[in-house]
Motif scaffolding. Structure first.
Motif, PDB file in Angstrom:
ATOM      1  N   ASN A  48       6.151 -67.450 -43.442  1.00 28.54           N
ATOM      2  CA  ASN A  48       4.885 -67.996 -42.959  1.00 28.54           C
ATOM      3  C   ASN A  48       3.692 -67.319 -43.616  1.00 28.54           C
ATOM      4  OD1 ASN A  48       5.005 -70.092 -40.626  1.00 28.54           O
ATOM      5  ND2 ASN A  48       6.663 -68.664 -40.151  1.00 28.54           N
ATOM      6  N   LEU A  49       3.761 -66.008 -43.800  1.00 32.33           N
ATOM      7  CA  LEU A  49       2.674 -65.291 -44.464  1.00 32.33           C
ATOM      8  C   LEU A  49       2.502 -65.772 -45.894  1.00 32.33           C
ATOM      9  CD1 LEU A  49       3.364 -61.656 -43.189  1.00 32.33           C
ATOM     10  CD2 LEU A  49       1.445 -63.127 -42.531  1.00 32.33           C
ATOM     11  N   LYS A  50       3.611 -65.958 -46.593  1.00 34.99           N
ATOM     12  CA  LYS A  50       3.551 -66.430 -47.977  1.00 34.99           C
ATOM     13  C   LYS A  50       2.967 -67.842 -48.046  1.00 34.99           C
ATOM     14  CE  LYS A  50       7.280 -63.660 -50.033  1.00 34.99           C
ATOM     15  NZ  LYS A  50       8.610 -63.710 -50.690  1.00 34.99           N
ATOM     16  N   ALA A  51       3.338 -68.706 -47.099  1.00 29.92           N
ATOM     17  CA  ALA A  51       2.841 -70.078 -47.091  1.00 29.92           C
ATOM     18  C   ALA A  51       1.332 -70.114 -46.853  1.00 29.92           C
ATOM     19  CB  ALA A  51       3.566 -70.897 -46.024  1.00 29.92           C
ATOM     20  N   LEU A  52       0.858 -69.295 -45.907  1.00 35.37           N
ATOM     21  CA  LEU A  52      -0.581 -69.255 -45.621  1.00 35.37           C
ATOM     22  C   LEU A  52      -1.361 -68.669 -46.795  1.00 35.37           C
ATOM     23  CD1 LEU A  52      -0.602 -68.110 -41.883  1.00 35.37           C
ATOM     24  CD2 LEU A  52      -0.962 -70.398 -42.788  1.00 35.37           C
ATOM     25  N   HIS A  53      -0.768 -67.699 -47.470  1.00 35.31           N
ATOM     26  CA  HIS A  53      -1.404 -67.126 -48.660  1.00 35.31           C
ATOM     27  C   HIS A  53      -1.467 -68.158 -49.776  1.00 35.31           C
ATOM     28  CE1 HIS A  53      -1.225 -64.682 -52.485  1.00 35.31           C
ATOM     29  NE2 HIS A  53      -2.333 -64.255 -51.926  1.00 35.31           N
TER      30      HIS A  53
END
Length: 216
Positions: A48-53
């Motif tokens: 999720n962090l990678k997707a938001l980044h």
């Protein structure tokens, strides 16, 4: 980095990060995120962090992830959703803070949309008038669809048709004539964008499924 549309789960994840950092002043730990969402492994947090980044809602440096500047300064502007109302039988009103309706909810692919101010009345029949701001997306224009084209150094907003005689740009006002472009000069035509809506003093007009504007 351009802002891209989030899925419902990604939006919920982002909202948790925003709420936690505003309430506590610190970034949530992996354990706090896992406990809040009930994830089975830290890998779900990382994804999720990678997707938001990747979609431009988070930044990253040597210290880790951070909220994009717009979230640090203020909430994304939008229309507040203040509750639930029945459209069937009479029911008790439900008041609650259900977040906001934002532009990226009204217009998917918001990062690809841009506005141009209209000059003239040739599209009056489509409820697009002089002084309106037309919203365009960087995509090809379907047959009979409204869009903006550049030809011979001049721009025009029209309905676009293809036939044996070439390209025909049709106004939505009988006071204006069609513009015909021969096939041998097609390469000189540049598609600027496909019409997805327009804005004026009456509000936001979004293209309906039939290609005609509908007031929102």
């Amino acid at each position: 980095m351009g802002r891209k549309k989030l899925t419902a789960k990604q939006h919920e994840f982002l909202q948790f990060l925003i709420d936690h950092t505003r309430e506590t002043g610190v970034w949530p730990t992996y354990r706090e995120i896992i406990d809040h969402f009930g994830y089975n492994s830290p890998n779900s947090v990382t994804q999720n962090l990678k997707a938001l980044h990747r979609k431009g809602h988070l930044t990253r440096d040597d210290q880790g992830y951070h909220l994009a500047t717009r979230y640090q300064e203020q909430e994304e502007p939008g229309i507040p959703v203040k509750g639930i109302i029945s459209a069937g039988t009479l029911q008790e009103a439900v008041e609650a803070d259900l977040g906001t309706i934002t532009l990226d909810m009204l217009f998917p692919n918001l990062d690809q949309i841009f506005a141009i101010r209209v000059s003239g009345q040739s599209m009056r029949g489509a409820n697009i008038r002089d002084g309106d701001y037309v919203l365009l997306i960087d995509e090809d224009i379907p047959e009979g669809g409204i869009g903006a084209v550049l030809y011979d150094g001049e721009t025009s907003l029209k309905r676009v048709h293809h036939d044996d005689e070439g390209l025909r740009l049709e106004p939505c006002n009988p006071e204006y004539d069609d513009i015909h472009i021969q096939p041998d000069v097609f390469e000189e035509v540049t598609i600027l964008g496909r019409y997805v809506g327009h804005i004026n003093d009456e509000g936001i007009h979004k293209k309906s499924g039939q290609g005609t504007p509908a007031v929102r």
